[in-house]
Design a protein around this motif. Structure first.
Motif, PDB file in Angstrom:
ATOM      1  N   HIS A 106      44.759  39.997  29.783  1.00  0.00           N
ATOM      2  CA  HIS A 106      44.740  41.118  28.828  1.00  0.00           C
ATOM      3  C   HIS A 106      44.851  42.519  29.436  1.00  0.00           C
ATOM      4  CE1 HIS A 106      40.104  41.973  28.389  1.00  0.00           C
ATOM      5  NE2 HIS A 106      40.423  41.693  29.642  1.00  0.00           N
ATOM      6  N   ASP A 145      36.503  39.710  25.355  1.00  0.00           N
ATOM      7  CA  ASP A 145      36.194  39.947  26.771  1.00  0.00           C
ATOM      8  C   ASP A 145      35.412  41.271  26.861  1.00  0.00           C
ATOM      9  OD1 ASP A 145      37.105  39.041  29.716  1.00  0.00           O
ATOM     10  OD2 ASP A 145      37.100  41.239  29.610  1.00  0.00           O
ATOM     11  N   GLY A 146      34.565  41.384  27.865  1.00  0.00           N
ATOM     12  CA  GLY A 146      33.739  42.582  27.999  1.00  0.00           C
ATOM     13  C   GLY A 146      34.469  43.818  28.492  1.00  0.00           C
ATOM     14  N   HIS A 147      35.711  43.645  28.928  1.00  0.00           N
ATOM     15  CA  HIS A 147      36.557  44.779  29.310  1.00  0.00           C
ATOM     16  C   HIS A 147      37.579  45.029  28.205  1.00  0.00           C
ATOM     17  CE1 HIS A 147      35.277  42.913  33.207  1.00  0.00           C
ATOM     18  NE2 HIS A 147      35.098  44.178  33.564  1.00  0.00           N
ATOM     19  N   ASP A 224      32.642  37.497  30.154  1.00  0.00           N
ATOM     20  CA  ASP A 224      31.926  38.393  31.082  1.00  0.00           C
ATOM     21  C   ASP A 224      30.983  39.351  30.355  1.00  0.00           C
ATOM     22  OD1 ASP A 224      33.986  40.007  30.086  1.00  0.00           O
ATOM     23  OD2 ASP A 224      35.095  39.995  31.984  1.00  0.00           O
ATOM     24  N   TYR A 262      32.865  34.962  34.889  1.00  0.00           N
ATOM     25  CA  TYR A 262      32.959  34.719  36.330  1.00  0.00           C
ATOM     26  C   TYR A 262      31.964  33.701  36.843  1.00  0.00           C
ATOM     27  CZ  TYR A 262      36.492  38.037  35.606  1.00  0.00           C
ATOM     28  OH  TYR A 262      37.649  38.605  35.121  1.00  0.00           O
TER      29      TYR A 262
HETATM   30 ZN    ZN Z   1      36.758  41.084  31.499  1.00  0.00          ZN
END
Ligand code: ZN
Ligand code: Q9C
Length: 280
Positions: A106, A145-147, A224, A262
Motif C-alpha cells: 500500500h 494497516d497502521g500506516h 501493525d 511484523y
Molecule cells: Zn503498516
C-alpha cells in the motif's frame, strides 16, 4: 463459507534479515493451516495487470534491480516476488479470499514512493490496487494497516469508482493521510489510542461511505496496529474480530490483502479473528 487463504511458499524466499521478513507470513500460515483453512496458490500478475497501476519506466527499473531506498532493498528477483504477491491479491479478489503474501503493497505509488514519502515502506507493487483494477468494479478499499496507504491514495485519488478509507497512526510514517479529499477519507489516530476509540472511528468512517455505491470491499489488511507492533494503536485479537463484524455489516462481498504486521504468530491469530468476525 470459510474464507480461503491465498499463499505460495515462494514468497518466503527473500529478506530474512529484514523486519519485513519471511517469518511474519510463515508463522501466520502455519497457524491458519492448523486451524483448517483451505489454501490456494496464486500465479504472478501479468505485466498488463501491473501497467493498469504502475508506470512502465518504474516497472522496468524494478525488474532491472535499479530501485532501492533505506526501507525497501533491491533484492535479487524482487520483481518476481512482487509480481507473485500482486497475483495473490488478484486471486483473493476473484475468490473472495485472504492473500497471505509478501511483499506488502500500500505504500507503492504509480512510480514508487508516493505523495512525497521518503521511501516505499517495504512495498514494490501496490497489490490491492492491482487487484481492484483487475476486477474493475465499484470498490470500497478499507485500509486497516497502521500506516497510511499513501500509494493507494495516490493511485485512486479522484477515481469515480473507488472509495479509499484509511485509519492509521499519526504522526507516524509516511506522514500523509492527515486530511480527506474527494474519494479518499482519512482518519489519523494517536499512538496506542486503544480499541474503543478505534472501533468508534471505524464506525464513523464506514457511515461516511454508506451512501455511496460499491459492489465489493477490498481490505488492505495490516496488523501493525496490534499492541506493541510498528504502528501500534493498542489493538488486540478481539479488536480484529470486531473489525471483521463491521466489514460484514457493510453487506457486500469482501476480500483481504495482507499489508504490514511484523509478528507472525500474532498475525495468524489476528487474521483468524478478523475472518471469524467477518464470517459471523
Ligand atoms: Zn503498516
Ligand atoms: N526509515 C508497512 O507496514 N518505517 N510498511 C520507516 C524510517 C517504514 C511500514 C522508518 C515503515 C513501513 C507495509
Amino acid at each position: 463459507m470459510k474464507t480461503r487463504i491465498v499463499f505460495s511458499e515462494k514468497c518466503l524466499g527473500y529478506g530474512s534479515w529484514h523486519i519485513e521478513g519471511p517469518n511474519r507470513v510463515k508463522a501466520a500460515f502455519d497457524a491458519l493451516r492448523d486451524k483448517g483453512y483451505e489454501v490456494v496458490e496464486p500465479l504472478p500478475a501479468t505485466e498488463e495487470d501491473l501497467l493498469k497501476v504502475h508506470d512502465a519506466e518504474y516497472l522496468w527499473n524494478l525488474k532491472k534491480g535499479l530501485v532501492e531506498d533505506p526501507d525497501t532493498p533491491a533484492y535479487d528477483n524482487i520483481y518476481e516476488y512482487a509480481r507473485l504477491s500482486a497475483g495473490g491479491a488478484i486471486l483473493a479478489a476473484k475468490t473472495l479470499g485472504f492473500s497471505l503474501m509478501r511483499p506488502p503493497g500500500h505504500h507503492a505509488g504509480k512510480a514508487g514512493a508516493a505523495l512525497g514519502a521518503s521511501t516505499r515502506g517495504f512495498c514494490y507493487l501496490n497489490n490491492v490496487a492491482v487487484a481492484v483494477k483487475a476486477l474493475a468494479k465499484p470498490t470500497l478499499i478499507l485500509d486497516i494497516d497502521g500506516h497510511h496507504g499513501n500509494g493507494t491514495e495516490e493511485i485512486f485519488l479522484g477515481s469515480e469508482y473507488v472509495y479509499y478509507v484509511s485509519l492509521h497512526r499519526y504522526p507516524h510514517y509516511p506522514g500523509t493521510g492527515v486530511t480527506s479529499s474527494m474519494n479518499c477519507f482519512n482518519y489519523p489516530l494517536p499512538a496506542d489510542c486503544g480499541e474503543r476509540r478505534y472501533l468508534k472511528t471505524l464506525e464513523d468512517a464506514l457511515r461516511m461511505v454508506e451512501t455511496h455505491t460499491f459492489e465489493i470491499v477490498a481490505v488492505s489488511a495490516g496488523f501493525d496496529t496490534y499492541k506493541g507492533d510498528l504502528a501500534s494503536l493498542g489493538l488486540t485479537e478481539q479488536s480484529y474480530r470486531e473489525i471483521g463484524r463491521k466489514i460484514a455489516n457493510l453487506g457486500r462481498p469482501a476480500f483481504f490483502v495482507l499489508e504490514g504486521g511484523y509478528n507472525g504468530v500474532k498475525n495468524g491469530a489476528c487474521i483468524h479473528e478478523l475472518l471469524s468476525g467477518y464470517e459471523g
